[in-house]
Design a protein around this motif. Structure first.
Motif, PDB file in Angstrom:
ATOM      1  N   UNK A  24      61.699 -13.374  21.607  1.00  0.00           N
ATOM      2  CA  UNK A  24      62.025 -14.648  21.864  1.00  0.00           C
ATOM      3  C   UNK A  24      61.796 -15.536  20.615  1.00  0.00           C
ATOM      4  N   UNK A  25      62.818 -16.497  20.460  1.00  0.00           N
ATOM      5  CA  UNK A  25      62.915 -17.318  19.241  1.00  0.00           C
ATOM      6  C   UNK A  25      61.814 -18.477  19.782  1.00  0.00           C
ATOM      7  N   UNK A  26      61.747 -18.707  21.171  1.00  0.00           N
ATOM      8  CA  UNK A  26      60.280 -19.622  21.388  1.00  0.00           C
ATOM      9  C   UNK A  26      59.336 -19.237  21.078  1.00  0.00           C
ATOM     10  N   UNK A  27      58.994 -17.730  20.893  1.00  0.00           N
ATOM     11  CA  UNK A  27      57.536 -17.298  20.394  1.00  0.00           C
ATOM     12  C   UNK A  27      57.669 -17.161  18.845  1.00  0.00           C
ATOM     13  N   UNK A  28      58.610 -17.074  18.155  1.00  0.00           N
ATOM     14  CA  UNK A  28      58.891 -16.846  16.732  1.00  0.00           C
ATOM     15  C   UNK A  28      58.410 -18.308  16.323  1.00  0.00           C
ATOM     16  N   UNK A  29      58.985 -19.338  16.967  1.00  0.00           N
ATOM     17  CA  UNK A  29      58.558 -20.741  16.331  1.00  0.00           C
ATOM     18  C   UNK A  29      57.384 -20.892  16.731  1.00  0.00           C
ATOM     19  N   UNK A  30      56.807 -20.878  18.064  1.00  0.00           N
ATOM     20  CA  UNK A  30      55.371 -21.264  18.305  1.00  0.00           C
ATOM     21  C   UNK A  30      54.279 -20.465  17.349  1.00  0.00           C
ATOM     22  N   UNK A  31      54.761 -19.227  16.941  1.00  0.00           N
ATOM     23  CA  UNK A  31      53.884 -18.695  15.961  1.00  0.00           C
ATOM     24  C   UNK A  31      54.076 -19.302  14.351  1.00  0.00           C
ATOM     25  N   UNK A  32      55.040 -19.679  14.112  1.00  0.00           N
ATOM     26  CA  UNK A  32      55.416 -20.459  12.889  1.00  0.00           C
ATOM     27  C   UNK A  32      54.424 -21.790  12.706  1.00  0.00           C
ATOM     28  N   UNK A  33      54.791 -22.351  14.084  1.00  0.00           N
ATOM     29  CA  UNK A  33      54.075 -23.696  14.111  1.00  0.00           C
ATOM     30  C   UNK A  33      52.323 -23.613  14.227  1.00  0.00           C
ATOM     31  N   UNK A  34      51.944 -22.470  14.772  1.00  0.00           N
ATOM     32  CA  UNK A  34      50.685 -22.005  14.848  1.00  0.00           C
ATOM     33  C   UNK A  34      49.952 -21.694  13.396  1.00  0.00           C
ATOM     34  N   UNK A  35      50.656 -20.814  12.745  1.00  0.00           N
ATOM     35  CA  UNK A  35      50.213 -20.524  11.378  1.00  0.00           C
ATOM     36  C   UNK A  35      50.482 -21.878  10.496  1.00  0.00           C
ATOM     37  N   UNK A  36      51.167 -22.699  10.567  1.00  0.00           N
ATOM     38  CA  UNK A  36      51.393 -23.954   9.835  1.00  0.00           C
ATOM     39  C   UNK A  36      50.517 -24.985  10.261  1.00  0.00           C
ATOM     40  N   UNK A  37      49.754 -24.880  11.307  1.00  0.00           N
ATOM     41  CA  UNK A  37      48.835 -25.617  11.807  1.00  0.00           C
ATOM     42  C   UNK A  37      47.370 -25.235  11.184  1.00  0.00           C
ATOM     43  N   UNK A  38      47.156 -24.203  10.802  1.00  0.00           N
ATOM     44  CA  UNK A  38      45.775 -23.735  10.131  1.00  0.00           C
ATOM     45  C   UNK A  38      45.632 -24.597   8.969  1.00  0.00           C
ATOM     46  N   UNK A  39      44.458 -25.163   8.750  1.00  0.00           N
ATOM     47  CA  UNK A  39      44.168 -26.056   7.522  1.00  0.00           C
ATOM     48  C   UNK A  39      43.934 -25.266   6.079  1.00  0.00           C
ATOM     49  N   UNK A  40      43.375 -24.041   6.322  1.00  0.00           N
ATOM     50  CA  UNK A  40      43.310 -23.502   5.072  1.00  0.00           C
ATOM     51  C   UNK A  40      44.004 -22.222   4.801  1.00  0.00           C
ATOM     52  N   UNK A  41      44.223 -22.029   3.331  1.00  0.00           N
ATOM     53  CA  UNK A  41      44.899 -20.920   3.018  1.00  0.00           C
ATOM     54  C   UNK A  41      44.542 -19.604   3.471  1.00  0.00           C
ATOM     55  N   UNK A  42      43.131 -19.241   3.626  1.00  0.00           N
ATOM     56  CA  UNK A  42      42.488 -18.091   3.819  1.00  0.00           C
ATOM     57  C   UNK A  42      41.376 -18.279   4.520  1.00  0.00           C
ATOM     58  N   UNK A  43      41.031 -17.155   5.488  1.00  0.00           N
ATOM     59  CA  UNK A  43      39.765 -17.277   6.169  1.00  0.00           C
ATOM     60  C   UNK A  43      38.992 -16.082   5.809  1.00  0.00           C
ATOM     61  N   UNK A  44      37.769 -15.985   5.940  1.00  0.00           N
ATOM     62  CA  UNK A  44      36.627 -14.937   5.651  1.00  0.00           C
ATOM     63  C   UNK A  44      36.881 -14.113   6.961  1.00  0.00           C
ATOM     64  N   UNK A  45      36.431 -14.547   8.212  1.00  0.00           N
ATOM     65  CA  UNK A  45      36.432 -13.759   9.258  1.00  0.00           C
ATOM     66  C   UNK A  45      36.878 -14.223  10.520  1.00  0.00           C
ATOM     67  N   UNK A  46      37.931 -13.913  11.022  1.00  0.00           N
ATOM     68  CA  UNK A  46      38.684 -14.389  12.206  1.00  0.00           C
ATOM     69  C   UNK A  46      38.468 -13.535  13.477  1.00  0.00           C
ATOM     70  N   UNK A  47      38.633 -14.143  14.671  1.00  0.00           N
ATOM     71  CA  UNK A  47      38.720 -13.277  15.919  1.00  0.00           C
ATOM     72  C   UNK A  47      39.552 -14.107  16.695  1.00  0.00           C
ATOM     73  N   UNK A  48      40.474 -13.028  17.265  1.00  0.00           N
ATOM     74  CA  UNK A  48      41.705 -13.339  18.066  1.00  0.00           C
ATOM     75  C   UNK A  48      41.490 -12.718  19.426  1.00  0.00           C
ATOM     76  N   UNK A  49      40.851 -13.194  20.365  1.00  0.00           N
ATOM     77  CA  UNK A  49      40.846 -12.600  21.743  1.00  0.00           C
ATOM     78  C   UNK A  49      42.177 -12.938  22.467  1.00  0.00           C
TER      79      UNK A  49
END
Length: 200
Positions: A24-49
């Motif tokens: 779905x384009x809806x999901x692709x757009x949402x993920x793009x906005x999510x990634x753009x919303x993160x404030x750092x270029x890189x993270x050490x240790x992330x958790x995605x439940x």
């Protein structure tokens, strides 16, 4: 009441991708906005439940030295493991949050389309688990569908408002449209991206 593993097992029994996250384009757009919303270029240790089939997980893996993705449904975990097979530093586990939670702390926790599956009591437990696992320079990213769903115990706005009420956290970024809402939270004394680079 919280939705349990049987609910999600039934969903994946009828479709390998029950929410069409991969198409779905809806999901692709949402993920793009999510990634753009993160404030750092890189993270050490992330958790995605609540990783489902790992579409967002694959994008997060490109920004994280180490990523732990998890889901209550074994079928979803298998799909995400296959998707992340070539992603260095990525691991995927079966996990029933908030009762189960990884040991250690994170500088990024992403709760995307997961909080409204919980009862208010279990959401309180999730808040405690997540906040207790945040490093001092960490970010907590919340993304949820805004429309009511008959099966879901809570609304997305209720999930976000509960986290925003937690003492010590503040909003670093906020996005909402009629369909979904994003809040990026951090500690009240954490610097902004511009402050980190000495611009202000």
């Amino acid at each position: 009441m919280t939705l349990h593993q049987e609910y999600f097992d039934r969903m994946y029994a009828t479709s390998a991708d029950p929410w069409s996250l991969d198409s779905r384009w809806y999901e692709q757009r949402k993920y793009a906005i999510t990634m753009a919303g993160l404030s750092r270029p890189r993270y050490r240790y992330a958790f995605e439940p609540g990783c489902s089939v790992g579409v967002l997980s694959a994008q997060l893996a490109t920004r994280c030295d180490s990523l732990l993705a998890a889901d209550v449904a074994p079928a979803a975990v298998a799909a995400t493991r296959a998707r992340l097979a070539d992603a260095p530093g990525a691991a995927v586990e079966v996990m029933n949050i908030p009762a189960q939670w990884p040991v250690g702390s994170f500088d990024l926790i992403v709760l995307s389309e997961v909080g409204y599956y919980l009862s208010p009591d279990d959401l309180d437990a999730l808040v405690a688990r997540a906040v207790g696992s945040l490093d001092r320079d960490a970010e907590l990213c919340l993304v949820h569908w805004c429309h009511p769903v008959a099966d879901y115990p809570m609304l997305g706005d209720e999930v976000h408002d509960r986290f925003l009420a937690e003492p010590g956290l503040r909003s670093l970024a906020h996005y909402d449209d009629p369909d979904f809402r994003l809040d990026l939270l951090t500690w009240a004394d954490a610097p902004t991206p511009a402050q980190r680079e000495g611009l202000v």
